[in-house]
Design a protein around this motif. Sequence first.
Motif, PDB file in Angstrom:
ATOM      1  N   ALA A   1     101.654 -21.596 138.055  1.00 44.43           N
ATOM      2  CA  ALA A   1     102.664 -22.671 137.971  1.00 44.43           C
ATOM      3  C   ALA A   1     104.064 -22.078 137.920  1.00 44.43           C
ATOM      4  N   ILE A   2     104.221 -21.020 137.142  1.00 38.37           N
ATOM      5  CA  ILE A   2     105.534 -20.367 137.047  1.00 38.37           C
ATOM      6  C   ILE A   2     105.947 -19.834 138.419  1.00 38.37           C
ATOM      7  N   GLU A   3     105.003 -19.229 139.109  1.00 39.86           N
ATOM      8  CA  GLU A   3     105.309 -18.700 140.444  1.00 39.86           C
ATOM      9  C   GLU A   3     105.704 -19.819 141.404  1.00 39.86           C
ATOM     10  N   SER A   4     104.999 -20.947 141.308  1.00 32.72           N
ATOM     11  CA  SER A   4     105.312 -22.079 142.197  1.00 32.72           C
ATOM     12  C   SER A   4     106.677 -22.677 141.878  1.00 32.72           C
ATOM     13  N   LEU A   5     106.973 -22.799 140.595  1.00 29.57           N
ATOM     14  CA  LEU A   5     108.278 -23.329 140.187  1.00 29.57           C
ATOM     15  C   LEU A   5     109.391 -22.423 140.708  1.00 29.57           C
ATOM     16  N   ARG A   6     109.170 -21.141 140.579  1.00 34.65           N
ATOM     17  CA  ARG A   6     110.175 -20.181 141.025  1.00 34.65           C
ATOM     18  C   ARG A   6     110.333 -20.235 142.535  1.00 34.65           C
ATOM     19  N   ALA A   7     109.206 -20.312 143.223  1.00 35.70           N
ATOM     20  CA  ALA A   7     109.248 -20.358 144.691  1.00 35.70           C
ATOM     21  C   ALA A   7     109.968 -21.616 145.184  1.00 35.70           C
TER      22      ALA A   7
ATOM     23  N   GLY B   1     105.499  -9.408 122.632  1.00 32.91           N
ATOM     24  CA  GLY B   1     106.237  -8.226 123.043  1.00 32.91           C
ATOM     25  C   GLY B   1     106.146  -7.841 124.494  1.00 32.91           C
ATOM     26  N   HIS B   2     105.920  -6.535 124.726  1.00 30.87           N
ATOM     27  CA  HIS B   2     106.134  -5.934 126.037  1.00 30.87           C
ATOM     28  C   HIS B   2     105.234  -6.487 127.135  1.00 30.87           C
ATOM     29  N   HIS B   3     104.017  -6.855 126.789  1.00 31.97           N
ATOM     30  CA  HIS B   3     103.119  -7.296 127.870  1.00 31.97           C
ATOM     31  C   HIS B   3     103.661  -8.531 128.564  1.00 31.97           C
ATOM     32  N   LEU B   4     104.180  -9.470 127.782  1.00 31.69           N
ATOM     33  CA  LEU B   4     104.756 -10.674 128.390  1.00 31.69           C
ATOM     34  C   LEU B   4     105.995 -10.318 129.208  1.00 31.69           C
ATOM     35  N   ILE B   5     106.815  -9.443 128.672  1.00 32.01           N
ATOM     36  CA  ILE B   5     108.034  -9.052 129.398  1.00 32.01           C
ATOM     37  C   ILE B   5     107.657  -8.392 130.725  1.00 32.01           C
ATOM     38  N   ASP B   6     106.653  -7.525 130.680  1.00 30.29           N
ATOM     39  CA  ASP B   6     106.192  -6.881 131.922  1.00 30.29           C
ATOM     40  C   ASP B   6     105.700  -7.921 132.933  1.00 30.29           C
ATOM     41  N   GLU B   7     104.949  -8.887 132.450  1.00 31.24           N
ATOM     42  CA  GLU B   7     104.406  -9.905 133.343  1.00 31.24           C
ATOM     43  C   GLU B   7     105.532 -10.723 133.977  1.00 31.24           C
ATOM     44  N   LEU B   8     106.537 -11.072 133.176  1.00 32.20           N
ATOM     45  CA  LEU B   8     107.662 -11.840 133.714  1.00 32.20           C
ATOM     46  C   LEU B   8     108.415 -11.018 134.759  1.00 32.20           C
ATOM     47  N   ALA B   9     108.559  -9.722 134.490  1.00 32.97           N
ATOM     48  CA  ALA B   9     109.233  -8.858 135.464  1.00 32.97           C
ATOM     49  C   ALA B   9     108.438  -8.833 136.774  1.00 32.97           C
ATOM     50  N   ARG B  10     107.118  -8.791 136.660  1.00 39.47           N
ATOM     51  CA  ARG B  10     106.274  -8.784 137.872  1.00 39.47           C
ATOM     52  C   ARG B  10     106.437 -10.083 138.654  1.00 39.47           C
ATOM     53  N   ILE B  11     106.487 -11.202 137.919  1.00 37.73           N
ATOM     54  CA  ILE B  11     106.589 -12.507 138.579  1.00 37.73           C
ATOM     55  C   ILE B  11     107.999 -12.733 139.130  1.00 37.73           C
ATOM     56  N   GLY B  12     108.978 -12.102 138.494  1.00 39.20           N
ATOM     57  CA  GLY B  12     110.354 -12.290 138.923  1.00 39.20           C
ATOM     58  C   GLY B  12     111.118 -13.278 138.069  1.00 39.20           C
ATOM     59  N   VAL B  13     110.596 -13.600 136.889  1.00 39.34           N
ATOM     60  CA  VAL B  13     111.330 -14.448 135.947  1.00 39.34           C
ATOM     61  C   VAL B  13     112.312 -13.561 135.189  1.00 39.34           C
ATOM     62  N   ASP B  14     113.592 -13.935 135.204  1.00 43.38           N
ATOM     63  CA  ASP B  14     114.575 -13.008 134.645  1.00 43.38           C
ATOM     64  C   ASP B  14     115.085 -13.408 133.268  1.00 43.38           C
ATOM     65  N   GLU B  15     114.504 -14.448 132.659  1.00 49.36           N
ATOM     66  CA  GLU B  15     114.954 -14.805 131.315  1.00 49.36           C
ATOM     67  C   GLU B  15     113.794 -15.195 130.410  1.00 49.36           C
ATOM     68  N   LEU B  16     113.790 -14.617 129.247  1.00 44.75           N
ATOM     69  CA  LEU B  16     112.810 -14.964 128.210  1.00 44.75           C
ATOM     70  C   LEU B  16     113.575 -15.399 126.971  1.00 44.75           C
ATOM     71  N   ASP B  17     113.439 -16.679 126.638  1.00 45.03           N
ATOM     72  CA  ASP B  17     114.088 -17.219 125.442  1.00 45.03           C
ATOM     73  C   ASP B  17     113.164 -16.953 124.245  1.00 45.03           C
ATOM     74  N   VAL B  18     113.702 -16.368 123.213  1.00 43.60           N
ATOM     75  CA  VAL B  18     112.886 -16.041 122.040  1.00 43.60           C
ATOM     76  C   VAL B  18     113.403 -16.795 120.819  1.00 43.60           C
ATOM     77  N   THR B  19     112.619 -17.723 120.341  1.00 40.26           N
ATOM     78  CA  THR B  19     112.941 -18.404 119.092  1.00 40.26           C
ATOM     79  C   THR B  19     112.263 -17.642 117.969  1.00 40.26           C
ATOM     80  N   VAL B  20     113.036 -17.310 116.958  1.00 48.61           N
ATOM     81  CA  VAL B  20     112.458 -16.572 115.840  1.00 48.61           C
ATOM     82  C   VAL B  20     112.092 -17.555 114.731  1.00 48.61           C
ATOM     83  N   ALA B  21     110.807 -17.691 114.526  1.00 49.75           N
ATOM     84  CA  ALA B  21     110.209 -18.389 113.395  1.00 49.75           C
ATOM     85  C   ALA B  21     110.961 -19.576 112.838  1.00 49.75           C
ATOM     86  N   PHE B  22     110.507 -20.762 113.147  1.00 46.47           N
ATOM     87  CA  PHE B  22     111.101 -21.945 112.541  1.00 46.47           C
ATOM     88  C   PHE B  22     110.880 -21.941 111.018  1.00 46.47           C
ATOM     89  N   GLN B  23     109.722 -21.528 110.598  1.00 50.79           N
ATOM     90  CA  GLN B  23     109.441 -21.505 109.154  1.00 50.79           C
ATOM     91  C   GLN B  23     109.939 -20.187 108.572  1.00 50.79           C
TER      92      GLN B  23
END
Lengths: 537, 45
Positions: free
Chosen positions: A325-331, A351-373
């Motif tokens: 879905a991410i790839e289709s949205l990007r395309a 951490g890194h595994h998600l960042i690596d995957e996003l780099a592979r897909i070509g997504v250039d932004e990862l928003d990180v919310t730090v703990a609501f609680q």
Amino acid sequence: MFPDRVRPGRGTRPVHVHRGDELGTTHYLTSEYLRTLRTGDSDFGRTGGLLAERSGTDDEIVFHALFGNARLVDREVLELLDSAQRTPMSLDALRERMESDVLRDLFATQFLVPEGHDEQSDIDDLLRTRAELLPKGNLLSVLQLVLTNACNFTCDGCFAYNFDGAQRERVEQGESVKAGPVLLQIRKRQDSAFGAGDWNRGTSPGRNPSMHMSPSVAEHTVRQAVRTRAESGQNELSIAFFGGEPTLNRKTILHVLDTFGSECDGVRLSYRMTTNGSRMDDELIAALARHQVGVSVSVDYLDPETGEYRGGQQQKTPWPVVRSAIESLRAAGIPLKVASVLSSSTWRHWGHHLIDELARIGVDELDVTVAFQARQFFAEHQPSEVAQRLLAAYDYGQSVGVQLTGYWYHTYLMIVDEAKWAAQADYKTCPAIGRKLSIEPNGSVFACKATNRSLGTVDDWSGVFTSSAYRDYGMRAYRNGPACSGCELQGTCSGGSTGALEEENGSIHEMSPGYCAYIRQVVHGLLLRHRNLALAG
Amino acid sequence: MAKSTKLSKPAPTYSPDHCAVPSKVAAQITPSRPTCPLATADKRR
């Protein structure tokens, strides 16, 4: 002390003139809100960055704790600021020490201020004006449409269910607040009016006794918001499709997009949606692309061995479905980012595994919310441990072309980017303080999906803006609460989510100390990186 | 010569914060800019 007179200046900011300036009798001091990078002070549990505590480097970043305006200054400027902090200086004395160009900038940034002037008085003026504007709806800027409270996932730490503070009431009203049973109810109804007829007019000012927002509720609400914007003399409105999982109510998404398009009554409309990415298809993607709906796909982490990607991993949808879905949205050319949460439930995997995957897909932004609680999270993990982990991930993202962002990053940007600060000085990073309305499926109105005080219903639109609850949220602009006094981030940090503070502390004015320590350290780390890059370049 | 340098914006592009709102509001949301006393002093001369 208040400005003697005010006249229009560049952009939206008028200019004030001190009478003493005109008479030539004013002396100037370094602002008490001037802050610098910490040197040798690593106790981020307390406020810091005072000029007097600084030692060391020749070139340093200084900024205004209320207004941002970061500058890289050399030793000569630092020494002047240090002198003027202790002893008021006349204009002639300042001119003897410093070139006019530099002095102009020190005045413009309010690093140097007239003796006796407290910049907080400027905020007092703005709050007085704000109190008059709030009841008119002039500050409304974004409409969050909670299209459904159902979700096909059941993630630990879900934004939608952890912060409404009304679970008991909702259960007492006969509502299922967890996704599984709700979905079962929806499926039973799919052969009839799926997503329609849920308009519970006037039944309750509370959360969602209904599950889906009907197209008519959405249309009615958007029309009123557009009118409010137009009457305020404004020509922009942002509409956020939110949930639950909004794609479970695609009917209303498509209705809003098709009915209003990019403009209504002279008001330009922009759209965005937060989704789990599990229910995208060609028709929906085409509509999102046509209307340039910015999509934020929630993915917490990626475990390459198990394929898990969300907190608790109770959903059955496998990761390749979401990735596709991410790839289709990007395309399709849709503005896209991935949003993750670093919390107790994701700590082990994030951490890194998600960042690596996003780099592979070509997504250039990862928003990180730090703990609501925050209290719970920072009791389990030291603020410095969290800050260092986030900064390490930020550096890693930079190395592979993925920009990590979040409240923490936007606070940093407000310090270094004057235009960004000017655009969001009142709400800083959380627009629940008067800039946003969140509409539940039944038409009840809240400041945000994460806040719990009802503001009324869309049936009484003007009543929302005159409600005491809306005023209470709206008047928390600029200043979060007493604990922020003296903090280097007091003009750029919201203390996290307003709703999270309300839920956790029982007050939107009470901060969570662990959160404060963590974000001070992260922002310090980002400013330090910025300084080092500037000096290297 | 002393230096006070405005920082460059971070290079990578980024989308608005997921909580960001349109920048324009009717209300004045930022404090007035101080007039530079140098300009006032120059005018006085």
